[in-house]
Design an enzyme around this catalytic site. Structure first.
Site, mmCIF file in Angstrom:
data_model
loop_
_atom_site.group_PDB
_atom_site.id
_atom_site.type_symbol
_atom_site.label_atom_id
_atom_site.label_comp_id
_atom_site.label_asym_id
_atom_site.label_seq_id
_atom_site.Cartn_x
_atom_site.Cartn_y
_atom_site.Cartn_z
ATOM 1 N N ASP A 161 0.607 -10.461 1.500
ATOM 2 C CA ASP A 161 1.010 -9.042 2.082
ATOM 3 C C ASP A 161 2.384 -8.787 1.753
ATOM 4 O OD1 ASP A 161 -0.866 -7.734 3.324
ATOM 5 O OD2 ASP A 161 -0.268 -8.237 5.220
ATOM 6 N N GLU A 194 4.086 -1.851 6.523
ATOM 7 C CA GLU A 194 4.019 -2.641 7.765
ATOM 8 C C GLU A 194 4.970 -4.006 7.849
ATOM 9 O OE1 GLU A 194 -0.070 -3.725 8.149
ATOM 10 O OE2 GLU A 194 0.203 -4.038 10.453
ATOM 11 N N ASP A 209 0.510 0.240 2.491
ATOM 12 C CA ASP A 209 -0.288 -0.821 3.298
ATOM 13 C C ASP A 209 -0.751 -2.019 2.186
ATOM 14 O OD1 ASP A 209 -1.554 -2.567 4.874
ATOM 15 O OD2 ASP A 209 -2.478 -1.216 6.098
ATOM 16 N N ILE A 220 -2.127 -4.984 1.965
ATOM 17 C CA ILE A 220 -3.491 -5.411 2.405
ATOM 18 C C ILE A 220 -4.030 -5.012 3.544
ATOM 19 C CG2 ILE A 220 -5.034 -7.506 2.555
ATOM 20 C CD1 ILE A 220 -3.408 -8.806 0.604
ATOM 21 N N ASP A 221 -5.058 -3.912 3.406
ATOM 22 C CA ASP A 221 -5.424 -3.274 4.655
ATOM 23 C C ASP A 221 -6.599 -4.240 4.792
ATOM 24 O OD1 ASP A 221 -5.825 -1.523 6.886
ATOM 25 O OD2 ASP A 221 -7.777 -0.776 5.738
ATOM 26 N N THR A 277 -6.618 -7.193 6.763
ATOM 27 C CA THR A 277 -6.003 -8.600 6.469
ATOM 28 C C THR A 277 -7.148 -9.369 7.185
ATOM 29 O OG1 THR A 277 -4.305 -7.407 7.388
ATOM 30 C CG2 THR A 277 -4.174 -9.800 6.756
ATOM 31 N N ASP A 301 -1.858 3.359 7.209
ATOM 32 C CA ASP A 301 -3.385 3.060 6.818
ATOM 33 C C ASP A 301 -3.844 4.344 6.336
ATOM 34 O OD1 ASP A 301 -3.732 0.523 8.024
ATOM 35 O OD2 ASP A 301 -3.437 1.367 9.929
#
Ligand code: 2IP
Ligand code: CA
Length: 402
Positions: A54, A79, A153, A155-156, A158, A319
Site C-alpha cells: 500500500d 490514506e 488510494d 489499494i482499495d 485491502t 475512495d
C-alpha cells in the site's frame, strides 16, 4: 492529450504490477502487514491492516509524478503515511530512491533485513511500464498543473487483497468479494473548486491464467475539463447499460416499480436495513452486494449496475475521486446521499456533488476526509433524478390514506 493523465495511467500500471507481485509471493506478503495506528484506523474495523505494498504504491505514484511534473508530487494525497517502524523499533520513512540498489537498502530496513524480499520488490518498483490508448492520444488538452490536487488510494479493498480469494464466482458480472474487488484509485481534482477532473481506476486482478496462475488487469480512465469529456471504452459493458432510464418512472406506483425492476444497484455489505428494504422495493432482484468502494463505483462505470448507493460515512475522498471524475466524463457524477434526501431538489436544479478540496469541520484523523453524508454514484442525471424520486417515495413510511 493530457500528459498528466498519460503519466497517471503508467503509474497506475506500475502500481498494479507491485500489487500483483506482492500477492504472488504469499510468504512475503505475510511479512508485509502491519496494524494501522490509532488515528489512521477506518473506524468500521476493529483491526485494520496497512500493507507495505500500500505504502510503496502510494510513494511510487508520488515520486513518479514528481519526476515528470516537478511540484506535483507534493499535491498527491492519500490514506497512507509512509512511516514504518520495524521489529527493532527503528523508524523508516519509505521513499522511492533514485536507484534500484538504494531502494533495496531502504526496503530491507523495513523488512528487517529480508534481502530476497527487498530485491524482489525494488525490482518491480523500478521496472519500466508502457501504457497506450489511441483514444487518449487523440485528445488535445492542456490543464495547468498548479491548479491540481491528486487523491490516491493505493489499494482499495485491502481486506480482499489480504484475503486473496481467486475463485469467487460473479453474479451477473459482479463479484461480491475476492481479488477482483481490489482497485488502485487515482483521482485528480481542482484545488480551488474541488471538482474532479481526471480519474484512473486500475483493477490489477481481473482474470487468472489457469496454467501460469498469472493475473491480468484492466484500466479505466476519464477526463472532464472545460467541456471536454472523454473516457476509456471497454468491451465488457453489460447489456443492462443499454436500458435507458424511463421518462415516466416518476409517476409510477410502487407496484409498477416492483414488476418492472428497471433499476439495479450495488451496495455495501454493511448497508442499513431501511435502505436495503427501500432498494428491494425499487430494484427487486437487481441489488448486488460487493466489496470495495472503488470496485462498486467501477460497476457503475462499466454499466453492470445503474447506481452505487451508500448511506454511511465510511468512504473517503480517496475512495471516490477517481470514479467520480470518470462518471462526470460519462455524463454522470457522485452526490452526497444525505443532502440529496434533505434538499429533495426539483429536477433541473443542481445536485450536491461531492467535492475534494475541503476537510469536514470539526473532524479529526481520517474522518476529516470522509464522505460524511454517504454517496450515490450514477451514470446519467436523468437516471439519478428518477432513482431519487423512487427512493424518497419508498423510504417514507407508508401513508394509510394513499
Ligand atoms: C475501504 C474499502 C471497503 C469499503 C470502505 C473503504 O477502503 O473499499 O471495502 O467498505 O468504505 O473505505 P465496503 O466494502 O463496505 O463498501 P480500504 O480497503 O482502502 O480501507
Ligand atoms: Ca479505500
Amino acid at each position: 492529450m493530457s500528459d498528466i493523465l498519460r503519466e497517471l495511467l503508467c503509474v497506475s500500471e506500475r502500481a498494479a504490477n507491485i500489487a500483483r507481485a506482492c500477492r504472488q509471493q504469499e510468504a512475503l506478503f505475510q511479512l508485509l502487514i502491519e496494524e494501522k495506528k490509532e488515528g489512521e484506523k477506518n473506524k468500521k474495523f476493529t483491526i485494520d491492516f496497512k500493507t507495505l505494498a500500500d505504502v510503496l504504491v502510494q510513494e511510487v505514484i508520488k515520486q513518479n509524478m514528481e519526476n515528470k511534473f516537478p511540484g506535483l508530487g507534493n499535491k498527491v494525497f492519500g490514506e497512507e503515511s509512509n512511516e514504518f517502524t520495524n521489529d527493532l523499533g527503528e523508524k523508516v520513512i519509505l521513499r522511492l530512491c533514485p536507484t534500484e540498489e538504494e531502494t533495496v537498502q531502504l526496503l530491507s530496513k523495513v523488512l528487517n533485513g529480508n534481502k530476497l524480499a527487498s530485491e524482489a520488490l525494488a525490482k518491480v518498483v523500478h521496472q519500466d511500464v508502457a501504457y497506450t490508448d489511441p483514444t487518449l492520444d487523440s485528445i488535445e488538452i492542456n490543464i495547468p498543473q498548479d491548479t491540481l490536487g491528486i487523491w490516491v488510494d493505493p489499494i482499495d479493498s485491502t481486506y480482499q487483497y489480504i484475503k486473496g480469494s481467486a475463485d469467487i464466482k460473479s453474479n451477473q458480472g459482479i463479484f461480491p468479494s475476492g481479488l477482483q474487488c481490489v482497485t488502485i484509485l487515482i483521482g485528480v481534482y481542482d484545488l480551488q473548486t474541488g471538482v474532479p477532473l481526471m480519474g484512473v481506476i486500475n483493477q490489477p486482478f481481473v482474470s487468472q491464467d489457469s496454467n501460469t496462475l498469472r493475473w491480468k488487469g484492466q484500466c479505466y480512465w476519464g477526463l472532464s475539463y472545460k467541456g471536454t469529456n472523454v473516457y476509456s471504452l471497454q468491451s465488457s459493458v453489460s447489456k443492462r447499460n443499454a436500458r435507458a432510464a424511463p421518462s415516466q418512472a416518476t409517476r409510477n406506483t410502487s407496484a409498477d416499480v416492483e414488476s418492472s425492476h428497471r433499476f439495479s444497484a450495488v451496495i455495501s455489505t454493511s448497508e442499513k436495513e431501511s435502505i436495503k428494504a427501500a432498494l428491494t422495493r425499487i430494484c427487486g432482484d437487481g441489488i448486488f452486494r460487493a466489496a470495495g468502494a472503488g470496485y462498486k463505483s467501477l460497476c457503475v462505470v462499466q454499466g453492470l449496475v445503474d447506481i452505487y448507493i451508500f448511506s454511511e460515512d465510511t468512504t473517503f475522498k480517496w475512495d471516490s475521486c477517481a470514479a467520480h471524475a470518470i462518471l462526470r466524463a460519462m455524463g454522470g457524477g457522485m452526490v452526497d446521499f444525505k443532502e440529496c434526501l434533505e434538499r429533495n431538489p426539483e429536477p433541473g436544479l443542481d445536485w450536491p456533488q461531492l467535492v475534494y478540496h475541503v476537510q469536514n469541520d470539526g473532524a479529526t484523523g481520517v474522518d476529516r476526509w470522509a464522505n460524511k453524508g454517504g454517496l450515490i454514484a450514477y451514470r446519467s442525471r436523468k437516471q439519478l433524478e428518477t432513482f431519487l424520486s423512487l427512493l424518497i417515495q419508498n423510504l417514507a413510511p407508508a401513508d394509510p390514506h394513499v
